[in-house]
Structures are given as C-alpha cells and as structure tokens.
Design a protein around this motif. Sequence first.
Motif, short mmCIF file in Angstrom:
data_model
loop_
_atom_site.label_atom_id
_atom_site.label_comp_id
_atom_site.label_asym_id
_atom_site.label_seq_id
_atom_site.Cartn_x
_atom_site.Cartn_y
_atom_site.Cartn_z
N UNK A 152 0.83 -1.21 0.00
CA UNK A 152 0.00 0.00 0.00
C UNK A 152 0.86 1.26 0.00
N UNK A 153 2.11 1.12 -0.41
CA UNK A 153 2.98 2.29 -0.50
C UNK A 153 3.14 3.00 0.82
N UNK A 154 3.38 2.20 1.90
CA UNK A 154 3.55 2.73 3.25
C UNK A 154 2.33 3.52 3.70
N UNK A 155 1.18 3.13 3.17
CA UNK A 155 -0.09 3.75 3.57
C UNK A 155 -0.56 4.85 2.64
N UNK A 156 0.32 5.33 1.77
CA UNK A 156 -0.01 6.46 0.90
C UNK A 156 -1.12 6.10 -0.09
N UNK A 157 -1.12 4.85 -0.57
CA UNK A 157 -2.08 4.45 -1.60
C UNK A 157 -3.50 4.23 -1.06
N UNK A 158 -3.68 4.32 0.23
CA UNK A 158 -5.04 4.25 0.78
C UNK A 158 -5.79 5.56 0.54
N UNK A 159 -5.06 6.61 0.17
CA UNK A 159 -5.68 7.91 -0.08
C UNK A 159 -5.79 8.79 1.14
N UNK A 160 -5.26 8.32 2.27
CA UNK A 160 -5.43 9.08 3.51
C UNK A 160 -4.67 10.41 3.51
N UNK A 161 -3.68 10.56 2.60
CA UNK A 161 -2.89 11.79 2.58
C UNK A 161 -3.25 12.69 1.39
N UNK A 162 -4.34 12.43 0.73
CA UNK A 162 -4.71 13.22 -0.45
C UNK A 162 -4.92 14.70 -0.11
N UNK A 163 -5.43 14.96 1.08
CA UNK A 163 -5.77 16.35 1.42
C UNK A 163 -5.08 16.81 2.70
N UNK A 164 -3.92 16.20 3.00
CA UNK A 164 -3.19 16.61 4.20
C UNK A 164 -2.68 15.41 4.96
N UNK A 165 -2.12 15.68 6.14
CA UNK A 165 -1.58 14.61 6.97
C UNK A 165 -2.42 14.50 8.24
N UNK A 166 -3.26 13.48 8.35
CA UNK A 166 -4.06 13.30 9.57
C UNK A 166 -3.16 13.20 10.80
N UNK A 167 -3.61 13.77 11.89
CA UNK A 167 -2.79 13.83 13.10
C UNK A 167 -2.49 12.45 13.68
N UNK A 168 -3.37 11.47 13.39
CA UNK A 168 -3.16 10.13 13.93
C UNK A 168 -2.49 9.19 12.93
N UNK A 169 -1.97 9.75 11.83
CA UNK A 169 -1.35 8.91 10.80
C UNK A 169 0.13 8.69 11.08
N UNK A 170 0.71 7.71 10.39
CA UNK A 170 2.14 7.45 10.54
C UNK A 170 2.99 8.62 10.06
N UNK A 171 2.51 9.33 9.02
CA UNK A 171 3.27 10.45 8.49
C UNK A 171 3.43 11.57 9.52
N UNK A 172 2.50 11.64 10.46
CA UNK A 172 2.57 12.67 11.51
C UNK A 172 3.28 12.18 12.75
N UNK A 173 3.73 10.93 12.72
CA UNK A 173 4.39 10.34 13.88
C UNK A 173 5.89 10.59 13.84
N UNK A 174 6.50 11.01 14.96
CA UNK A 174 7.96 11.19 14.98
C UNK A 174 8.71 9.91 14.64
N UNK A 175 8.12 8.77 15.00
CA UNK A 175 8.77 7.48 14.78
C UNK A 175 8.72 7.03 13.33
#
Length: 319
Positions: free
Chosen positions: A205-228
């Motif tokens: 799933x392209x590290x979650x990107x292909x789910x479409x969750x980042x199409x309009x920003x970075x959700x606060x509870x997403x991995x992209x917003x995680x320091x880790x």
Amino acid sequence: MGLSGLEVSRLGLGTMTWGTGSDFDTEDAAAQLATFTEAGGTLVDTADVYGQGASEAVLGELLNKVVPRSDLHIATKSGVVAQGQRRRNTSRGHLLSALDASLARMGTDYVDLWQLHVNDPDTPMEETLATLDLAVTSGRARYVGLSNHTGWQTGRAVAWQRAWPGRAPIVAAQVEYSLVQRGIEREVLPACLAMDVGIIAWSPLGRGVLTGKYRFGRPSDSRASSPQWGRFVSSYLDDRSAGIVEAVATAAEGLGVSPLDVALAWVRDQPGVTCAVVGARNAAQLRGAVLADAVFLPPEIRLALADVSAPDLGYPESH
C-alpha cells in the motif's frame, strides 16, 4: 512459494509496529491475529529487529492463545543489527545466535520461513548460505529466503544453493513492491520469475499512501505525523506519488471499492507475487485489507494503473 511445497495465504500479516509506540495494545494485536486467521490468513511476518525483538515477543505471547501454532506460517528475518558499528551481519555466529533468540522470544521450536534481512558485503556469501543450510538441517527453519536483495545478489544466491544437492533452496524473496515503488521490476522480479522464486511484497500500500489518507493533508493520527514513522512515509508524499494516488482513487470510484482495495489487488495479482504483506494500526483497519482479497481488477484498469506508475527503465533493462 516458489518451487517449494510450502503453500501460504495470498495476504500476509505484517507485525513491524507490534510492541512499539505508546498507542500499542496487545489486545488489539490479538484481535488482528484472530481477524487475519478467521479470514484464512496463514503467513505472519516479523523480524528480530522489529521493536528490537518486541514484535516477536508479542507474537509469541499470542501463539496458542489466539490461534494454534500449527495454523500459522511464521516468517522472520535476521541480519540487521539494531545497535553497534556493524549494521549488517550475516556471519554464521551472528545469524545462528539471532535465530535462536527469535525462537526463544516466540516460544516455538521452528520458523516456517527464515530470511536474510539484508545483504552483508563483509561476510563471504558461502558462509552465509551454509548457515541457511544448517538452520534447515537442524530443524530450526523449514524454508529459507532473502529480503531486500538486488537482482544479481538474488540470482547468485539461488544459483549457488541449486548447484549442489542437499543445500537448502532459496524459495522466497521479500521486497518492497507497490504502485509507487516498482523498482524490483528492473532486475529482482525478472530474476525471481526466471528462477521460480516466490515474491513476498512488503508495503503493497505504498507505506499507507495508496489508501488515499494523505490526499488532502496529513491526519494527526497517521504514521506520516508520527515522529517514529514520519520519515518512513514522507518519501512517497511527492508529486509523482500524488498522481498515482489520484489514478488509484479514480479507479476505486469507478469500481465502487476503496483505494486500498485497488492498490492491494494490483500488487497481489502481479506475476511472481506469492503473498502481499499488510500491516495495520488496529483490527478494524485490518478488516478492510482482508476484504480486499475478494476484489478483482479488470484488465483495462490494471493496464491503466501500470502506465501511470511505470518505473523509469534504461540500459540495459530496456534493451
């Protein structure tokens, strides 16, 4: 799985995040494992460095409580060193110690698939591959494979193991493969197809990107917003990936399914792919991925997605 007699589920359960992060919940991991196996899943993927052993320990805690050990195909990896100056170590001493430690953490006598996590240029290939033979003949591992190796490294290892009767054959190659990461199509995939080695696709799933969750920003509870995990995801938050995500979303809308369904089905049905490994933050998210196994992509959509995400090829691959 390749030319072996090992049969695994088409979707695998990834456990890289098990045992790490303040939001990890062992009960949810148990729910993931139950959801996965109830849907017919068998292959559970882990590694000795995931959470510095925490992932394997959690899996060991759940074995026989949630599902019988005999119902699972456990795949783990060794060769990456989490701490110290030497970050890759596939020497006989390190690998056997790592495998024994993995077995102890999981409370099992054997793993179904033991994989070299990386190529180690500082250890002779002959020493490393002989260690795989020992793992199989001693009963610690049923089958062996590679992970994150290049095409020539894969071909060399497979050919070496087949050159003499009694050596443990390389049956699998676990590599990253998705619509936003098709680099294996240059050399690794052709090598595996030519030598009948089964591909295990990680991060389909392209590290979650292909789910479409980042199409309009970075959700606060997403991995992209995680320091880790932020750096892990950010490499696919570029313009090229965004165009591919929009194509996936368009296909999903036309088929009446989710972008996750489309992205996962595309990888799952690629030639040479035996299993696609999916990791989830929780059991509810995993249920969506499990349901995607029933999705069929029409040939024209598969071709359109292949065109929009085609990797750059040059000499000598394109000749």
